[in-house]
Design an enzyme around this catalytic site. Structure first.
Site, PDB file in Angstrom:
ATOM      1  CB  SER A  29      -0.717  -0.109   1.126  1.00 23.34           C
ATOM      2  OG  SER A  29      -1.716  -1.278   1.345  1.00 23.34           O
ATOM      3  CG  HIS A  60      -2.953  -2.013  -3.674  1.00 22.25           C
ATOM      4  ND1 HIS A  60      -1.879  -2.789  -3.474  1.00 22.25           N
ATOM      5  CD2 HIS A  60      -3.076  -1.584  -2.337  1.00 22.25           C
ATOM      6  CE1 HIS A  60      -1.465  -2.939  -2.326  1.00 22.25           C
ATOM      7  NE2 HIS A  60      -2.309  -2.128  -1.548  1.00 22.25           N
ATOM      8  CG  HIS A  82      -5.073  -6.682   0.477  1.00 20.72           C
ATOM      9  ND1 HIS A  82      -4.852  -5.741  -0.695  1.00 20.72           N
ATOM     10  CD2 HIS A  82      -3.825  -6.393   1.317  1.00 20.72           C
ATOM     11  CE1 HIS A  82      -3.714  -4.940  -0.446  1.00 20.72           C
ATOM     12  NE2 HIS A  82      -3.009  -5.357   0.454  1.00 20.72           N
ATOM     13  CE1 TYR A  84      -8.701  -4.704   1.915  1.00 20.57           C
ATOM     14  CE2 TYR A  84      -6.904  -5.644   3.045  1.00 20.57           C
ATOM     15  CZ  TYR A  84      -7.410  -4.801   2.092  1.00 20.57           C
ATOM     16  OH  TYR A  84      -6.484  -3.617   1.657  1.00 20.57           O
ATOM     17  CD  GLU A  85      -8.152  -6.473  -2.662  1.00 22.20           C
ATOM     18  OE1 GLU A  85      -8.409  -6.005  -3.842  1.00 22.20           O
ATOM     19  OE2 GLU A  85      -7.054  -6.786  -2.358  1.00 22.20           O
ATOM     20  CB  ALA A 112       1.571  -0.118   4.549  1.00 25.28           C
ATOM     21  CG  MET A 210      -4.976  -5.946   7.191  1.00 19.50           C
ATOM     22  SD  MET A 210      -6.305  -4.973   6.855  1.00 19.50           S
ATOM     23  CE  MET A 210      -6.285  -3.914   8.310  1.00 19.50           C
ATOM     24  CB  SER A 211      -0.682  -7.934   2.627  1.00 20.99           C
ATOM     25  OG  SER A 211       0.592  -7.277   3.166  1.00 20.99           O
ATOM     26  CG  ASN A 234      -0.313   2.251  11.708  1.00 23.66           C
ATOM     27  OD1 ASN A 234      -0.176   1.701  10.448  1.00 23.66           O
ATOM     28  ND2 ASN A 234      -0.599   1.365  12.752  1.00 23.66           N
ATOM     29  CG  HIS A 248      -2.048   8.618   9.502  1.00 28.95           C
ATOM     30  ND1 HIS A 248      -1.488   9.837   9.152  1.00 28.95           N
ATOM     31  CD2 HIS A 248      -1.122   8.008  10.334  1.00 28.95           C
ATOM     32  CE1 HIS A 248      -0.135  10.127  10.101  1.00 28.95           C
ATOM     33  NE2 HIS A 248      -0.187   8.900  10.729  1.00 28.95           N
TER      34      HIS A 248
HETATM   35  N1  HPA Z   1      -2.756  -3.122  11.121  1.00 37.49           N
HETATM   36  C1  HPA Z   1      -2.947  -4.129  10.209  1.00 37.49           C
HETATM   37  N2  HPA Z   1      -2.713  -3.604   8.850  1.00 37.49           N
HETATM   38  C2  HPA Z   1      -1.955  -2.522   8.736  1.00 37.49           C
HETATM   39  C3  HPA Z   1      -1.847  -1.595   9.763  1.00 37.49           C
HETATM   40  C4  HPA Z   1      -2.285  -1.833  11.096  1.00 37.49           C
HETATM   41  O1  HPA Z   1      -1.910  -1.236  12.195  1.00 37.49           O
HETATM   42  N3  HPA Z   1      -1.135  -0.390   9.468  1.00 37.49           N
HETATM   43  C5  HPA Z   1      -0.822  -0.680   8.245  1.00 37.49           C
HETATM   44  N4  HPA Z   1      -1.370  -1.822   7.757  1.00 37.49           N
END
Ligand code: HPA
Length: 276
Positions: A29, A60, A82, A84-85, A112, A210-211, A234, A248
Protein backbone atom coordinates in the site's frame (compact mmCIF):
# COMPACT_ATOMS: atom_id res chain seq x y z
CA UNK A 1 -6.02 -23.56 -9.49
CA UNK A 2 -3.95 -25.83 -11.69
CA UNK A 3 -0.93 -25.33 -13.92
CA UNK A 4 -3.24 -25.04 -16.98
CA UNK A 5 -4.95 -21.90 -15.61
CA UNK A 6 -1.64 -20.36 -14.65
CA UNK A 7 -0.20 -21.21 -18.06
CA UNK A 8 -3.11 -19.43 -19.77
CA UNK A 9 -2.27 -16.25 -17.87
CA UNK A 10 1.45 -16.67 -18.57
CA UNK A 11 0.68 -17.10 -22.30
CA UNK A 12 -1.44 -13.93 -22.29
CA UNK A 13 1.46 -12.05 -20.68
CA UNK A 14 3.99 -13.49 -23.14
CA UNK A 15 1.85 -12.25 -26.04
CA UNK A 16 2.56 -8.71 -24.84
CA UNK A 17 6.35 -9.18 -24.85
CA UNK A 18 8.99 -11.85 -24.33
CA UNK A 19 9.61 -11.17 -20.67
CA UNK A 20 12.05 -13.21 -18.64
CA UNK A 21 12.11 -11.50 -15.24
CA UNK A 22 14.78 -12.56 -12.74
CA UNK A 23 12.95 -11.13 -9.73
CA UNK A 24 9.34 -10.52 -8.77
CA UNK A 25 8.56 -7.53 -6.55
CA UNK A 26 5.20 -7.13 -4.80
CA UNK A 27 4.50 -3.50 -3.93
CA UNK A 28 2.51 -2.76 -0.79
CA UNK A 29 0.00 0.00 0.00
CA UNK A 30 1.33 3.40 -1.05
CA UNK A 31 4.57 1.81 -2.29
CA UNK A 32 3.59 1.30 -5.94
CA UNK A 33 5.87 4.18 -7.01
CA UNK A 34 8.85 1.83 -6.98
CA UNK A 35 7.69 0.69 -10.42
CA UNK A 36 8.54 4.24 -11.65
CA UNK A 37 12.19 3.26 -11.20
CA UNK A 38 11.97 0.61 -13.92
CA UNK A 39 13.67 1.34 -17.22
CA UNK A 40 11.72 0.56 -20.43
CA UNK A 41 8.56 -0.34 -18.49
CA UNK A 42 5.80 -2.40 -20.06
CA UNK A 43 2.45 -2.47 -18.31
CA UNK A 44 0.11 -5.45 -18.23
CA UNK A 45 -3.24 -4.82 -16.53
CA UNK A 46 -4.65 -7.63 -14.41
CA UNK A 47 -8.02 -7.19 -16.11
CA UNK A 48 -6.45 -8.08 -19.48
CA UNK A 49 -5.42 -11.50 -18.11
CA UNK A 50 -7.90 -14.43 -18.25
CA UNK A 51 -9.17 -15.33 -14.78
CA UNK A 52 -6.82 -12.93 -12.97
CA UNK A 53 -8.45 -11.42 -9.86
CA UNK A 54 -8.83 -7.63 -9.85
CA UNK A 55 -7.15 -5.66 -7.06
CA UNK A 56 -9.55 -3.18 -5.43
CA UNK A 57 -7.56 -1.95 -2.41
CA UNK A 58 -6.84 1.80 -2.10
CA UNK A 59 -3.31 2.69 -3.25
CA UNK A 60 -3.10 -0.40 -5.51
CA UNK A 61 -3.08 0.06 -9.32
CA UNK A 62 -3.84 -3.49 -10.49
CA UNK A 63 -1.14 -4.23 -13.03
CA UNK A 64 2.18 -5.93 -13.63
CA UNK A 65 5.06 -3.69 -14.66
CA UNK A 66 7.93 -5.36 -16.50
CA UNK A 67 11.26 -3.57 -16.88
CA UNK A 68 14.86 -3.25 -15.75
CA UNK A 69 15.95 -2.26 -12.24
CA UNK A 70 19.64 -1.86 -11.36
CA UNK A 71 20.54 -3.75 -14.54
CA UNK A 72 18.24 -6.71 -13.75
CA UNK A 73 14.97 -7.72 -15.40
CA UNK A 74 12.14 -7.55 -12.88
CA UNK A 75 8.38 -7.74 -12.72
CA UNK A 76 6.55 -5.56 -10.21
CA UNK A 77 3.02 -6.12 -9.00
CA UNK A 78 1.71 -2.58 -8.78
CA UNK A 79 -1.26 -3.58 -6.70
CA UNK A 80 -1.59 -6.81 -4.74
CA UNK A 81 -4.57 -8.86 -3.72
CA UNK A 82 -5.78 -9.06 -0.13
CA UNK A 83 -8.01 -11.64 1.52
CA UNK A 84 -10.21 -8.85 2.95
CA UNK A 85 -11.18 -7.80 -0.60
CA UNK A 86 -13.19 -11.02 -0.75
CA UNK A 87 -10.90 -13.03 -3.03
CA UNK A 88 -10.89 -16.71 -2.14
CA UNK A 89 -7.69 -17.39 -0.20
CA UNK A 90 -6.50 -19.74 -2.97
CA UNK A 91 -6.44 -16.88 -5.52
CA UNK A 92 -3.76 -15.11 -3.49
CA UNK A 93 -1.35 -17.86 -4.58
CA UNK A 94 -2.08 -17.18 -8.26
CA UNK A 95 0.11 -14.11 -8.94
CA UNK A 96 3.06 -15.74 -7.18
CA UNK A 97 2.66 -18.87 -9.31
CA UNK A 98 2.39 -16.76 -12.46
CA UNK A 99 5.65 -14.99 -11.61
CA UNK A 100 7.29 -18.34 -10.78
CA UNK A 101 6.24 -19.69 -14.18
CA UNK A 102 7.63 -16.55 -15.81
CA UNK A 103 10.96 -17.68 -14.35
CA UNK A 104 11.69 -15.41 -11.37
CA UNK A 105 14.36 -16.80 -9.07
CA UNK A 106 13.42 -14.78 -5.98
CA UNK A 107 10.42 -12.84 -4.71
CA UNK A 108 10.73 -9.48 -2.96
CA UNK A 109 7.67 -8.51 -0.94
CA UNK A 110 6.91 -5.11 0.58
CA UNK A 111 4.05 -4.01 2.78
CA UNK A 112 2.70 -1.24 4.99
CA UNK A 113 2.02 -2.43 8.52
CA UNK A 114 1.46 -1.47 12.13
CA UNK A 115 4.29 -1.53 14.67
CA UNK A 116 3.66 -3.87 17.61
CA UNK A 117 7.18 -3.74 19.04
CA UNK A 118 7.28 -0.75 21.39
CA UNK A 119 10.84 0.11 20.32
CA UNK A 120 9.67 0.78 16.76
CA UNK A 121 8.79 4.18 15.36
CA UNK A 122 6.53 5.29 12.55
CA UNK A 123 8.53 5.33 9.30
CA UNK A 124 10.84 2.47 10.33
CA UNK A 125 11.66 -0.27 7.85
CA UNK A 126 11.60 -3.84 9.15
CA UNK A 127 13.18 -6.86 7.54
CA UNK A 128 10.80 -9.78 8.09
CA UNK A 129 12.63 -12.71 9.70
CA UNK A 130 9.60 -14.92 10.02
CA UNK A 131 5.83 -14.70 10.24
CA UNK A 132 2.88 -15.83 12.32
CA UNK A 133 -0.12 -16.80 10.23
CA UNK A 134 -3.05 -15.47 12.26
CA UNK A 135 -5.38 -15.34 9.26
CA UNK A 136 -7.02 -18.61 10.23
CA UNK A 137 -6.70 -19.94 6.70
CA UNK A 138 -4.12 -20.67 4.03
CA UNK A 139 -3.98 -20.24 0.23
CA UNK A 140 -2.72 -23.82 -0.20
CA UNK A 141 -5.84 -25.42 1.30
CA UNK A 142 -7.52 -27.65 -1.29
CA UNK A 143 -6.17 -30.25 -3.67
CA UNK A 144 -2.40 -29.92 -3.84
CA UNK A 145 -0.99 -28.52 -7.09
CA UNK A 146 1.82 -31.11 -7.34
CA UNK A 147 3.36 -29.24 -10.29
CA UNK A 148 4.27 -26.43 -7.88
CA UNK A 149 5.27 -28.24 -4.72
CA UNK A 150 4.55 -31.00 -2.22
CA UNK A 151 1.42 -31.34 -0.11
CA UNK A 152 3.32 -30.68 3.12
CA UNK A 153 6.10 -28.13 2.85
CA UNK A 154 8.72 -26.66 5.09
CA UNK A 155 8.55 -23.03 6.27
CA UNK A 156 11.74 -22.96 8.37
CA UNK A 157 13.74 -21.14 5.68
CA UNK A 158 10.93 -19.28 3.88
CA UNK A 159 12.54 -15.90 4.54
CA UNK A 160 15.84 -16.60 2.81
CA UNK A 161 18.91 -16.08 4.98
CA UNK A 162 21.21 -15.01 2.13
CA UNK A 163 18.68 -12.43 0.94
CA UNK A 164 18.30 -11.09 4.46
CA UNK A 165 22.07 -10.68 4.68
CA UNK A 166 22.07 -8.87 1.32
CA UNK A 167 19.31 -6.55 2.62
CA UNK A 168 21.18 -5.76 5.84
CA UNK A 169 24.36 -4.92 3.92
CA UNK A 170 22.48 -2.85 1.34
CA UNK A 171 20.75 -0.89 4.12
CA UNK A 172 24.07 -0.27 5.87
CA UNK A 173 25.67 0.91 2.63
CA UNK A 174 22.84 3.42 2.17
CA UNK A 175 22.82 4.37 5.88
CA UNK A 176 19.16 3.31 6.08
CA UNK A 177 18.28 1.95 9.53
CA UNK A 178 16.69 -1.48 9.14
CA UNK A 179 14.83 -3.17 11.99
CA UNK A 180 14.22 -6.91 12.02
CA UNK A 181 11.29 -8.82 13.35
CA UNK A 182 8.27 -11.06 13.11
CA UNK A 183 5.26 -10.11 10.98
CA UNK A 184 1.85 -11.29 12.07
CA UNK A 185 -0.74 -11.62 9.30
CA UNK A 186 -4.29 -10.59 10.24
CA UNK A 187 -7.28 -10.74 7.88
CA UNK A 188 -8.56 -7.19 8.34
CA UNK A 189 -10.40 -5.24 7.06
CA UNK A 190 -10.60 -3.69 10.52
CA UNK A 191 -7.47 -2.64 12.27
CA UNK A 192 -6.86 -4.81 15.32
CA UNK A 193 -8.22 -4.10 18.78
CA UNK A 194 -5.80 -2.91 21.49
CA UNK A 195 -6.36 -6.25 23.28
CA UNK A 196 -5.41 -8.17 20.13
CA UNK A 197 -2.25 -6.11 19.78
CA UNK A 198 -1.27 -6.85 23.40
CA UNK A 199 -1.90 -10.55 22.72
CA UNK A 200 0.11 -10.46 19.47
CA UNK A 201 3.06 -8.89 21.32
CA UNK A 202 2.99 -11.75 23.82
CA UNK A 203 2.91 -14.18 20.87
CA UNK A 204 6.13 -12.65 19.57
CA UNK A 205 4.90 -10.28 16.83
CA UNK A 206 6.84 -7.11 16.07
CA UNK A 207 4.52 -5.89 13.32
CA UNK A 208 1.01 -6.62 12.09
CA UNK A 209 -0.52 -6.34 8.64
CA UNK A 210 -3.17 -7.67 6.27
CA UNK A 211 -1.01 -9.12 3.50
CA UNK A 212 2.29 -10.90 2.77
CA UNK A 213 1.62 -14.18 4.62
CA UNK A 214 -0.46 -15.77 1.80
CA UNK A 215 2.08 -14.76 -0.87
CA UNK A 216 5.01 -16.04 1.17
CA UNK A 217 3.22 -19.35 1.74
CA UNK A 218 2.65 -19.71 -2.02
CA UNK A 219 6.30 -18.82 -2.71
CA UNK A 220 7.62 -21.29 -0.13
CA UNK A 221 5.41 -24.02 -1.58
CA UNK A 222 6.97 -23.63 -5.02
CA UNK A 223 10.50 -23.21 -3.66
CA UNK A 224 10.93 -19.49 -4.36
CA UNK A 225 13.33 -17.67 -2.01
CA UNK A 226 11.64 -14.64 -0.38
CA UNK A 227 12.85 -11.33 0.94
CA UNK A 228 10.20 -9.24 2.71
CA UNK A 229 10.39 -5.69 4.03
CA UNK A 230 7.70 -3.92 6.04
CA UNK A 231 7.21 -0.21 6.40
CA UNK A 232 5.81 0.74 9.80
CA UNK A 233 3.16 3.30 8.86
CA UNK A 234 1.63 3.56 12.33
CA UNK A 235 2.00 2.15 15.79
CA UNK A 236 -0.61 -0.59 16.17
CA UNK A 237 -3.94 -0.05 17.94
CA UNK A 238 -3.86 1.10 21.56
CA UNK A 239 -0.16 2.02 21.64
CA UNK A 240 -0.81 5.70 21.14
CA UNK A 241 -3.95 7.82 21.50
CA UNK A 242 -4.19 8.16 17.70
CA UNK A 243 -7.10 6.58 15.86
CA UNK A 244 -5.99 4.41 12.93
CA UNK A 245 -7.05 5.35 9.45
CA UNK A 246 -6.28 4.12 5.97
CA UNK A 247 -5.57 7.55 4.46
CA UNK A 248 -2.92 8.18 7.08
CA UNK A 249 -1.35 4.76 6.33
CA UNK A 250 -1.08 5.64 2.62
CA UNK A 251 0.25 9.13 3.46
CA UNK A 252 3.07 7.75 5.62
CA UNK A 253 3.82 5.01 3.08
CA UNK A 254 4.11 7.65 0.35
CA UNK A 255 6.38 9.79 2.51
CA UNK A 256 8.80 6.89 3.09
CA UNK A 257 8.44 5.27 -0.34
CA UNK A 258 11.62 6.80 -1.75
CA UNK A 259 13.78 5.28 1.00
CA UNK A 260 12.28 1.84 0.47
CA UNK A 261 12.68 2.29 -3.27
CA UNK A 262 16.42 3.00 -2.98
CA UNK A 263 16.84 0.05 -0.63
CA UNK A 264 15.05 -2.41 -2.93
CA UNK A 265 17.07 -1.14 -5.90
CA UNK A 266 20.34 -1.69 -4.01
CA UNK A 267 19.21 -5.17 -2.95
CA UNK A 268 18.39 -6.13 -6.54
CA UNK A 269 21.84 -4.88 -7.58
CA UNK A 270 23.53 -6.95 -4.84
CA UNK A 271 21.76 -10.33 -4.98
CA UNK A 272 24.44 -12.93 -5.70
CA UNK A 273 24.07 -15.18 -8.77
CA UNK A 274 23.75 -18.23 -6.49
CA UNK A 275 21.19 -18.17 -3.70
CA UNK A 276 21.59 -20.67 -0.88
N1 HPA B 1 -2.73 -3.19 11.26
C1 HPA B 1 -2.94 -3.97 10.18
N2 HPA B 1 -2.58 -3.61 8.96
C2 HPA B 1 -1.97 -2.43 8.80
C3 HPA B 1 -1.73 -1.57 9.88
C4 HPA B 1 -2.13 -1.97 11.17
O1 HPA B 1 -1.94 -1.26 12.19
N3 HPA B 1 -1.10 -0.47 9.36
C5 HPA B 1 -0.98 -0.67 8.03
N4 HPA B 1 -1.50 -1.87 7.67
Amino acid sequence: MCLGQIQEIVNAIQQKGSFAPEYGIILGSGLGGLADELESPIFVNYNDLPGFPISTAPGHMGRFVFGTLAGHRVVCMQGRLHYYEGHPMSSLALPVRVMQQLGIRALIVTNACGGVNLDFEVGDLMLIEDHINFMGTNPLIGPNADEFGPRFFDMSTAYNKTLREVARKAAASLSVPLRQGIYLGYTGPNYETPAEIRAFRILGADAVGMSTVPEVLAAAHCGLPVLAISLITNMAAGITEKRLDGDHVIEIANSRALVLRSLVKQIVADIPPQLI
